[in-house]
Write a protein that holds these residues in place. Structure first.
Motif, PDB file in Angstrom:
ATOM      1  N   SER A  90      79.755 -60.954  78.885  1.00  0.00           N
ATOM      2  CA  SER A  90      78.667 -61.826  79.319  1.00  0.00           C
ATOM      3  C   SER A  90      77.380 -61.523  78.546  1.00  0.00           C
ATOM      4  O   SER A  90      76.664 -62.439  78.104  1.00  0.00           O
ATOM      5  CB  SER A  90      78.435 -61.657  80.818  1.00  0.00           C
ATOM      6  N   HIS A  91      77.086 -60.249  78.358  1.00  0.00           N
ATOM      7  CA  HIS A  91      75.886 -59.867  77.611  1.00  0.00           C
ATOM      8  C   HIS A  91      75.957 -60.366  76.166  1.00  0.00           C
ATOM      9  O   HIS A  91      74.998 -60.958  75.654  1.00  0.00           O
ATOM     10  CB  HIS A  91      75.694 -58.360  77.639  1.00  0.00           C
ATOM     11  N   TRP A  92      77.085 -60.114  75.506  1.00  0.00           N
ATOM     12  CA  TRP A  92      77.206 -60.515  74.104  1.00  0.00           C
ATOM     13  C   TRP A  92      77.231 -62.029  73.954  1.00  0.00           C
ATOM     14  O   TRP A  92      76.619 -62.566  73.036  1.00  0.00           O
ATOM     15  CB  TRP A  92      78.436 -59.876  73.469  1.00  0.00           C
ATOM     16  N   LEU A  93      77.906 -62.718  74.863  1.00  0.00           N
ATOM     17  CA  LEU A  93      77.898 -64.185  74.800  1.00  0.00           C
ATOM     18  C   LEU A  93      76.495 -64.731  75.038  1.00  0.00           C
ATOM     19  O   LEU A  93      76.095 -65.714  74.402  1.00  0.00           O
ATOM     20  CB  LEU A  93      78.866 -64.771  75.833  1.00  0.00           C
ATOM     21  N   ASN A  94      75.767 -64.097  75.922  1.00  0.00           N
ATOM     22  CA  ASN A  94      74.395 -64.537  76.183  1.00  0.00           C
ATOM     23  C   ASN A  94      73.515 -64.408  74.937  1.00  0.00           C
ATOM     24  O   ASN A  94      72.596 -65.198  74.742  1.00  0.00           O
ATOM     25  CB  ASN A  94      73.799 -63.736  77.341  1.00  0.00           C
ATOM     26  N   GLN A  95      73.790 -63.433  74.116  1.00  0.00           N
ATOM     27  CA  GLN A  95      73.017 -63.234  72.891  1.00  0.00           C
ATOM     28  C   GLN A  95      73.329 -64.278  71.831  1.00  0.00           C
ATOM     29  O   GLN A  95      72.455 -64.644  71.042  1.00  0.00           O
ATOM     30  CB  GLN A  95      73.280 -61.837  72.305  1.00  0.00           C
ATOM     31  N   ILE A  96      74.564 -64.737  71.779  1.00  0.00           N
ATOM     32  CA  ILE A  96      74.951 -65.659  70.700  1.00  0.00           C
ATOM     33  C   ILE A  96      75.108 -67.106  71.158  1.00  0.00           C
ATOM     34  O   ILE A  96      74.903 -68.024  70.371  1.00  0.00           O
ATOM     35  CB  ILE A  96      76.250 -65.198  70.005  1.00  0.00           C
ATOM     36  N   LEU A 160      86.512 -59.050  72.967  1.00  0.00           N
ATOM     37  CA  LEU A 160      86.566 -58.813  71.517  1.00  0.00           C
ATOM     38  C   LEU A 160      85.861 -59.920  70.731  1.00  0.00           C
ATOM     39  O   LEU A 160      85.096 -59.638  69.801  1.00  0.00           O
ATOM     40  CB  LEU A 160      88.011 -58.661  71.053  1.00  0.00           C
ATOM     41  N   VAL A 161      86.116 -61.163  71.099  1.00  0.00           N
ATOM     42  CA  VAL A 161      85.478 -62.298  70.409  1.00  0.00           C
ATOM     43  C   VAL A 161      83.966 -62.255  70.605  1.00  0.00           C
ATOM     44  O   VAL A 161      83.200 -62.472  69.659  1.00  0.00           O
ATOM     45  CB  VAL A 161      86.071 -63.636  70.897  1.00  0.00           C
ATOM     46  N   ALA A 162      83.526 -61.958  71.820  1.00  0.00           N
ATOM     47  CA  ALA A 162      82.080 -61.887  72.085  1.00  0.00           C
ATOM     48  C   ALA A 162      81.444 -60.753  71.284  1.00  0.00           C
ATOM     49  O   ALA A 162      80.357 -60.920  70.721  1.00  0.00           O
ATOM     50  CB  ALA A 162      81.830 -61.689  73.579  1.00  0.00           C
ATOM     51  N   PHE A 163      82.127 -59.614  71.207  1.00  0.00           N
ATOM     52  CA  PHE A 163      81.598 -58.486  70.434  1.00  0.00           C
ATOM     53  C   PHE A 163      81.513 -58.832  68.945  1.00  0.00           C
ATOM     54  O   PHE A 163      80.476 -58.596  68.309  1.00  0.00           O
ATOM     55  CB  PHE A 163      82.456 -57.231  70.633  1.00  0.00           C
ATOM     56  N   VAL A 164      82.570 -59.381  68.404  1.00  0.00           N
ATOM     57  CA  VAL A 164      82.565 -59.745  66.976  1.00  0.00           C
ATOM     58  C   VAL A 164      81.511 -60.814  66.718  1.00  0.00           C
ATOM     59  O   VAL A 164      80.778 -60.749  65.725  1.00  0.00           O
ATOM     60  CB  VAL A 164      83.972 -60.202  66.517  1.00  0.00           C
ATOM     61  N   GLY A 165      81.394 -61.776  67.621  1.00  0.00           N
ATOM     62  CA  GLY A 165      80.353 -62.798  67.482  1.00  0.00           C
ATOM     63  C   GLY A 165      78.967 -62.195  67.509  1.00  0.00           C
ATOM     64  O   GLY A 165      78.094 -62.550  66.706  1.00  0.00           O
ATOM     65  N   TRP A 166      78.746 -61.269  68.430  1.00  0.00           N
ATOM     66  CA  TRP A 166      77.452 -60.582  68.504  1.00  0.00           C
ATOM     67  C   TRP A 166      77.201 -59.770  67.235  1.00  0.00           C
ATOM     68  O   TRP A 166      76.100 -59.773  66.699  1.00  0.00           O
ATOM     69  CB  TRP A 166      77.404 -59.651  69.717  1.00  0.00           C
ATOM     70  N   LEU A 167      78.248 -59.097  66.765  1.00  0.00           N
ATOM     71  CA  LEU A 167      78.121 -58.237  65.595  1.00  0.00           C
ATOM     72  C   LEU A 167      77.678 -59.031  64.361  1.00  0.00           C
ATOM     73  O   LEU A 167      76.852 -58.570  63.586  1.00  0.00           O
ATOM     74  CB  LEU A 167      79.467 -57.546  65.324  1.00  0.00           C
ATOM     75  N   PHE A 168      78.211 -60.225  64.214  1.00  0.00           N
ATOM     76  CA  PHE A 168      77.876 -61.036  63.044  1.00  0.00           C
ATOM     77  C   PHE A 168      76.714 -61.985  63.277  1.00  0.00           C
ATOM     78  O   PHE A 168      76.328 -62.710  62.379  1.00  0.00           O
ATOM     79  CB  PHE A 168      79.114 -61.813  62.566  1.00  0.00           C
ATOM     80  N   HIS A 169      76.185 -61.927  64.466  1.00  0.00           N
ATOM     81  CA  HIS A 169      74.976 -62.709  64.748  1.00  0.00           C
ATOM     82  C   HIS A 169      73.820 -62.055  64.015  1.00  0.00           C
ATOM     83  O   HIS A 169      73.634 -60.845  64.065  1.00  0.00           O
ATOM     84  CB  HIS A 169      74.735 -62.721  66.263  1.00  0.00           C
ATOM     85  N   THR A 170      73.014 -62.808  63.327  1.00  0.00           N
ATOM     86  CA  THR A 170      72.009 -62.255  62.428  1.00  0.00           C
ATOM     87  C   THR A 170      71.010 -61.319  63.106  1.00  0.00           C
ATOM     88  O   THR A 170      70.660 -60.281  62.559  1.00  0.00           O
ATOM     89  CB  THR A 170      71.234 -63.379  61.714  1.00  0.00           C
ATOM     90  N   GLU A 171      70.586 -61.652  64.311  1.00  0.00           N
ATOM     91  CA  GLU A 171      69.593 -60.829  64.979  1.00  0.00           C
ATOM     92  C   GLU A 171      70.154 -59.495  65.470  1.00  0.00           C
ATOM     93  O   GLU A 171      69.429 -58.526  65.625  1.00  0.00           O
ATOM     94  CB  GLU A 171      68.979 -61.587  66.160  1.00  0.00           C
TER      95      GLU A 171
END
Length: 175
Positions: A90-96, A160-171
């Protein structure tokens, strides 16, 4: 280190710790079951019969299965897994993608609820020790286990998808 990176390290640590707890409880219960059954088959597979479940509910392991394996150990594991994966995804999805953050809570909640229902039904069957009731409950138990297995797999994938998405999110890469 950025605030987001610190939060991510904490959340990832919680997820890894929850899976470590999952592994430890699984190892403990496998040692208990190795004396009589090959595994905790009602929770791990869908390939068992009413006769096999009946043998389990009449076995000398039935009380030990309810306590401490189902309650409190499996309860602690399901709370840790659902809580850690829910908070992290939820945290990582909220970021991206903020409008999808609810998904990070709902999918692990479905897992938690289905696992809790499965454990309660199993505990009831084990405490009653009635092989006929166990045989009649196989299809319901397997349906609940199917929901649990699908939802925990979906929770892991979403995390895993949320983490990878967060990881590659520019901010997020600003450490």
């Amino acid at each position: 280190m950025s605030h987001q990176a610190l939060v991510t390290i904490i959340l990832a640590g919680l997820v890894v710790s929850a899976f470590g707890l999952f592994w430890w409880v699984g190892s403990y219960s496998d040692r208990v079951f190795a004396k009589r059954f090959r595994t905790r088959f009602p929770e791990k597979t869908l390939s068992y019969s009413g006769d096999q479940l009946g043998a389990l509910v009449q076995s000398d392991l039935r009380i030990k299965y309810v306590f401490p394996i189902l309650f409190p150990l499996d309860l602690v594991v399901m709370l840790a897994l659902a809580g850690a994966m829910g908070a992290a995804s939820s945290h990582w999805l909220n970021q991206i993608y903020p409008s999808a953050a609810w998904l990070g809570l709902v999918v692990p909640a479905v897992y938690l609820l289905s696992d809790l229902i499965e454990d309660c039904l199993l505990a009831w069957l084990l405490l009653h020790g009635d092989p006929d009731a166990a045989a009649r409950s196989v299809s319901v138990l397997k349906a609940i286990t199917t929901i649990k297995l699908v939802s925990v797999t979906a929770s892991i994938a979403l995390t895993l998808v949320a983490f990878v998405g967060w990881l590659f999110h520019t901010e997020s890469l600003a450490i």
